[in-house]
Motif scaffolding. Structure first.
Motif, PDB file in Angstrom:
ATOM      1  N   GLU A   1       0.857  -1.196   0.000  1.00  0.00           N
ATOM      2  CA  GLU A   1       0.000   0.000   0.000  1.00  0.00           C
ATOM      3  C   GLU A   1       0.889   1.240   0.000  1.00  0.00           C
ATOM      4  O   GLU A   1       1.735   1.404   0.878  1.00  0.00           O
ATOM      5  N   PHE A   2       0.686   2.082  -1.001  1.00  0.00           N
ATOM      6  CA  PHE A   2       1.425   3.334  -1.102  1.00  0.00           C
ATOM      7  C   PHE A   2       0.545   4.469  -0.591  1.00  0.00           C
ATOM      8  O   PHE A   2      -0.572   4.658  -1.082  1.00  0.00           O
ATOM      9  N   ILE A   3       1.041   5.193   0.398  1.00  0.00           N
ATOM     10  CA  ILE A   3       0.297   6.350   0.913  1.00  0.00           C
ATOM     11  C   ILE A   3       0.988   7.608   0.410  1.00  0.00           C
ATOM     12  O   ILE A   3       2.118   7.928   0.805  1.00  0.00           O
ATOM     13  N   ASP A   4       0.300   8.298  -0.474  1.00  0.00           N
ATOM     14  CA  ASP A   4       0.855   9.497  -1.108  1.00  0.00           C
ATOM     15  C   ASP A   4       0.646  10.682  -0.173  1.00  0.00           C
ATOM     16  O   ASP A   4      -0.419  11.312  -0.162  1.00  0.00           O
ATOM     17  N   LEU A   5       1.675  10.996   0.605  1.00  0.00           N
ATOM     18  CA  LEU A   5       1.557  12.080   1.588  1.00  0.00           C
ATOM     19  C   LEU A   5       1.676  13.441   0.910  1.00  0.00           C
ATOM     20  O   LEU A   5       2.350  13.571  -0.123  1.00  0.00           O
ATOM     21  N   PRO A   6       1.041  14.463   1.488  1.00  0.00           N
ATOM     22  CA  PRO A   6       1.131  15.811   0.916  1.00  0.00           C
ATOM     23  C   PRO A   6       2.588  16.264   0.807  1.00  0.00           C
ATOM     24  O   PRO A   6       3.408  15.969   1.687  1.00  0.00           O
ATOM     25  N   GLY A   7       2.879  16.960  -0.265  1.00  0.00           N
ATOM     26  CA  GLY A   7       4.252  17.431  -0.458  1.00  0.00           C
ATOM     27  C   GLY A   7       4.660  18.459   0.587  1.00  0.00           C
ATOM     28  O   GLY A   7       3.834  19.210   1.108  1.00  0.00           O
ATOM     29  N   LEU A   8       5.933  18.471   0.898  1.00  0.00           N
ATOM     30  CA  LEU A   8       6.445  19.447   1.874  1.00  0.00           C
ATOM     31  C   LEU A   8       7.904  19.734   1.571  1.00  0.00           C
ATOM     32  O   LEU A   8       8.604  18.907   0.982  1.00  0.00           O
ATOM     33  N   TYR A   9       8.340  20.928   1.981  1.00  0.00           N
ATOM     34  CA  TYR A   9       9.732  21.302   1.767  1.00  0.00           C
ATOM     35  C   TYR A   9      10.608  20.966   2.969  1.00  0.00           C
ATOM     36  O   TYR A   9      11.812  20.800   2.844  1.00  0.00           O
ATOM     37  N   SER A  10       9.951  20.906   4.134  1.00  0.00           N
ATOM     38  CA  SER A  10      10.730  20.647   5.338  1.00  0.00           C
ATOM     39  C   SER A  10       9.817  20.049   6.400  1.00  0.00           C
ATOM     40  O   SER A  10       8.611  20.306   6.422  1.00  0.00           O
ATOM     41  N   LEU A  11      10.402  19.259   7.285  1.00  0.00           N
ATOM     42  CA  LEU A  11       9.612  18.710   8.389  1.00  0.00           C
ATOM     43  C   LEU A  11       9.329  19.753   9.451  1.00  0.00           C
ATOM     44  O   LEU A  11       8.580  19.499  10.386  1.00  0.00           O
ATOM     45  N   GLU A  12       9.940  20.905   9.332  1.00  0.00           N
ATOM     46  CA  GLU A  12       9.753  21.928  10.357  1.00  0.00           C
ATOM     47  C   GLU A  12       8.699  22.964   9.957  1.00  0.00           C
ATOM     48  O   GLU A  12       8.459  23.895  10.710  1.00  0.00           O
ATOM     49  N   ASP A  13       8.123  22.845   8.777  1.00  0.00           N
ATOM     50  CA  ASP A  13       7.049  23.767   8.389  1.00  0.00           C
ATOM     51  C   ASP A  13       5.726  23.231   8.895  1.00  0.00           C
ATOM     52  O   ASP A  13       5.543  22.029   9.090  1.00  0.00           O
ATOM     53  N   PHE A  14       4.759  24.118   9.116  1.00  0.00           N
ATOM     54  CA  PHE A  14       3.551  23.691   9.802  1.00  0.00           C
ATOM     55  C   PHE A  14       2.263  24.121   9.116  1.00  0.00           C
ATOM     56  O   PHE A  14       1.286  24.464   9.758  1.00  0.00           O
ATOM     57  N   SER A  15       2.256  24.103   7.788  1.00  0.00           N
ATOM     58  CA  SER A  15       0.962  24.245   7.126  1.00  0.00           C
ATOM     59  C   SER A  15       0.174  22.967   7.404  1.00  0.00           C
ATOM     60  O   SER A  15       0.737  21.944   7.825  1.00  0.00           O
ATOM     61  N   ALA A  16      -1.136  23.017   7.184  1.00  0.00           N
ATOM     62  CA  ALA A  16      -1.967  21.857   7.515  1.00  0.00           C
ATOM     63  C   ALA A  16      -1.501  20.608   6.784  1.00  0.00           C
ATOM     64  O   ALA A  16      -1.360  19.533   7.384  1.00  0.00           O
TER      65      ALA A  16
END
Length: 728
Positions: A53-68
């Motif tokens: 099972e592939f879970i396509d997670l929302p894209g992000l630039y960094s683990l430290e950003d906190f958009s929803a």
């Protein structure tokens, strides 16, 4: 059928969903994450008895950003249940994408990297060397194209392979300053036998330095936190100092950015260029295949020229100051033995070391400038391929260059080499990089045997020769004692920036203080010891024998003769001057002969006579043998030892007071060259040897180092002596 959950992670617009579709055959399903309105895409694939099972997670630039969206991805990666991270990277924008990869590597999860859009990258003239990249990161890296469905099966196979096998920790390396502080914290935790359930001590150290709340919460509950707290504060203080910022987020960002840039430089081949920033423009020149190395050699040559010529001015001032101090203090002491100890032993001995402090400071300043501007990393990158030819690792460059300053921190800097064979090999050849302590010996002999305008070139030649000998020794050791495949190399590539004066002052001050402390403590004790064994036991018979001879040459001092000499002065002026000069020369010759005889019968002379046969084939007399012996304590002591052995500070004529002039008169040119080579190669000092023993972790390697360096030094000095002898 066993279920495998794969987390697809990547920056926005890198083609994650497209890749999931390509893998699963277009069966992507859209849903929502529990409790939030963020869209979740999943894809399924059944193969080889596994339900993936592939879970396509929302894209992000960094683990430290906190958009929803990004918070969902972060929470899932930190707390979700999954078996593997499939990190999707845009191959056409490799360096920026690798920033996120460095953060994912800190999670210590199983990972496979899919270099997507490979077809577009090839069109733009970019080729990612995935084999090298996989070795550097210890993570499988596959070039794929979700658009053309290239290498999709290979990617799935790698996913299954990694899932079936135990986790191999990824290799994420920080800058030397951070690695050093991490090592300090890890050593502390190891010494306290601390173990966390799911975290390694290195992960804890990284979490503490990066000020992760969850790590702080974990460690704050431990009793050892009271001892750990000041160590952590000290580590952060050093990191802030080197980073020139008090913002830990900025430090982290720079570390990740530098690693990504370094990795990108290693694995990405570009045949077409885009618009470049200032750093890239400078890099096109400084790490150019043809011009890079000559520029580096020119910079090092300029540094050594500056060290010699500019350093000579304050050196003369300090020498004169210690001379004045010796005379002033000596005139207030009546006891001859005490006067000799303080003036000839302490002041002269320590003064001979301190006078080279300006040269040391200039050398340290030059190295600090190369490091803090970011050029040193480029030099390491530039020399990587060259180093590999000699069996060394690219990261060996930093400890080797540090060795030009001092061998003690150089041995410690070798910790950044993860492979033990690479680390030991580097440590074995660090001694070939002439440390600052050897500089006084080189300056002394270069000034004594070469013209002043050539001394800087000679000094540069000595340093380069030592480095080349070290490379040859490394090659020999690699094919004999340290056989094995060397690891791939990645060096952080920080942006070029001007260092602050505060940082430069800190680096130069810290290293200079270390040098002065050695002069004030260890070298002071060594100088006093050398003075004692060179002054005792006293030999009354020799004293009386030469005193009688000298008195026989001296004119009568009775009043009658004085009156007669005064009367005849004008008439016999010319003849009298010549006669007086010849008498003074004869007395001076007897004085020198007496000092030499007395020295031969001291403890130091006995030691020198004992070991002289071993050094005789190198052209060394007993005084040079003694100086070599004293250099085991610290190389700086060689200068003060020679000063004592040649009785400087005694009542001699102006021309004879210079140590350079004395060794020129007493040491042949071939012997001097052999002496330089021997000093260049044998053990740096006892303090450095002790650090080597600790870092090598096994006593046998210290024994090997002692035998190896002495045997090599003797053989090379012998060859030098014989070769120079043929041409002189």
């Amino acid at each position: 059928m066993k279920k495998i959950v794969i987390a697809l992670v990547g920056q926005p617009n890198v083609g994650k969903s497209h890749l999931a579709n390509a893998i699963s055959g277009s069966n992507l399903k859209i849903g929502n994450f529990a409790g939030v309105t963020v869209e979740k895409a999943t894809a399924h694939l059944s193969t080889e008895g596994f339900a993936i099972e592939f879970i396509d997670l929302p894209g992000l630039y960094s683990l430290e950003d906190f958009s929803a969206d990004e918070k969902v991805t972060k929470d899932f990666l930190l707390t979700g249940e999954y078996d593997l991270i499939l990190n999707v990277i845009d191959s056409t924008n490799l360096e920026r994408n690798l920033m996120l990869t460095t953060e994912l590597m800190e999670l210590q999860k199983k990972m496979v990297i899919a270099l997507n859009m490979d077809d577009e990258a090839i069109k733009e003239g970019m080729i990612v060397q995935t084999e090298i990249m996989s070795k550097i990161l210890s993570i499988p890296c596959i070039r794929v194209s979700s658009k053309l469905k290239i290498n999709i099966d290979l990617l799935v196979n790698q996913i299954l392979h990694v899932t079936k096998n135990p986790l191999i920790a990824p290799k994420l390396i920080y800058s030397n300053e951070v690695e050093e502080q991490l090592q300090t914290i890890v050593c502390f935790l190891d010494d306290k036998h601390f173990k966390a359930d799911s975290l390694t001590n290195r992960q804890i150290a990284v979490g503490l330095l990066w000020q992760k709340k969850e790590i702080y919460a974990l460690m704050h509950e431990q009793p050892l936190y009271i001892e750990l707290h000041p160590i952590l504060n000290n580590a952060l203080g050093h990191i802030y100092m080197y980073a020139q910022t008090d913002e830990i987020e900025e430090v982290i960002n720079r570390q990740h950015s530098s690693f990504a840039a370094g990795l990108c430089a290693e694995v990405l081949s570009v045949t077409q260029t885009k618009n470049k920033n200032i750093t890239q423009k400078i890099d096109t020149l400084l790490i150019h295949k043809l011009f890079g190395l000559p520029i580096f050699i020119f910079l090092m040559w300029g540094l050594f020229q500056l060290t010699f010529t500019l350093g000579q001015i304050p050196m003369d001032w300090i020498e004169a100051s210690f001379g004045w101090l010796g005379e002033t203090v000596g005139s207030t002491i009546g006891n001859e033995a005490l006067k000799s100890l303080i003036v000839d032993g302490i002041i002269t001995g320590v003064g001979s070391v301190v006078m080279f402090l300006p040269n040391i400071m200039i050398l340290f300043l030059g190295i600090a400038l190369l490091e803090t501007t970011g050029y040193m990393s480029r030099a390491a990158f530039l020399l990587d391929g060259f180093f590999h030819k000699f069996g060394l690792h690219g990261k060996s460059f930093v400890p080797l260059v540090t060795g030009f300053g001092c061998s003690v921190p150089a041995y410690m800097a070798a910790r950044t080499l993860k492979n033990k064979k690479d680390r030991l090999l580097t440590m074995f050849v660090i001694g070939f990089m002439s440390c600052g302590a050897r500089l006084p010996v080189y300056v002394l002999f270069a000034g004594a045997f070469f013209e002043e305008d050539m001394a800087g070139n000679v000094l540069f030649g000595i340093y380069i020769s030592g480095a080349l000998l070290g490379l040859i020794a490394a090659k020999i050791l690699r094919v004999s004692a340290f056989k094995g495949e060397d690891e791939p190399f990645v060096m952080e590539m920080p942006k070029y920036r001007l260092p602050s004066l505060k940082l430069l002052w800190f680096v130069v001050y810290a290293k200079s203080i270390m040098y002065v402390k050695k002069a004030g403590t260890f070298i002071l004790m060594a100088s006093m010891l050398i003075w004692f064994i060179s002054s005792y036991p006293k030999n009354i018979l020799i004293e009386e024998e030469y005193t009688t001879k000298i008195e026989a040459l001296q004119p009568s001092v009775n009043e009658e003769q004085s009156v007669l000499e005064e009367t005849q002065k004008e008439a016999t002026e010319a003849v009298g001057e010549d006669k007086s000069a010849s008498v003074e020369d004869a007395i001076q010759a007897l004085e020198n002969e007496k000092r030499e005889k007395l020295m031969e019968h001291t403890y130091l002379g006995m030691i020198g006579k004992t070991i002289e046969p071993a050094f005789a084939p190198l052209g060394f007399d007993w005084k040079m043998s003694v100086a070599t012996f004293s250099g085991l304590a610290a190389k700086e002591v060689i200068v003060s030892t020679l000063g004592v052995l040649y009785s400087l500070g005694d009542k001699v004529s102006e021309d004879d007071t210079s140590l350079r002039a004395i060794i020129t008169d007493n040491i042949s040119f071939p012997s001097a060259m052999a002496f330089i080579v021997f000093v260049m190669v044998y053990l740096p000092c006892l303090a450095a040897t002790a650090v080597f023993a600790k870092e090598a972790e096994e006593a046998r390697y210290t024994v090997y180092l002692v035998i190896f360096t002495f045997a090599t030094a003797w053989v090379l000095a012998f060859i030098t002596y014989r070769v120079v002898l043929l041409f002189t």
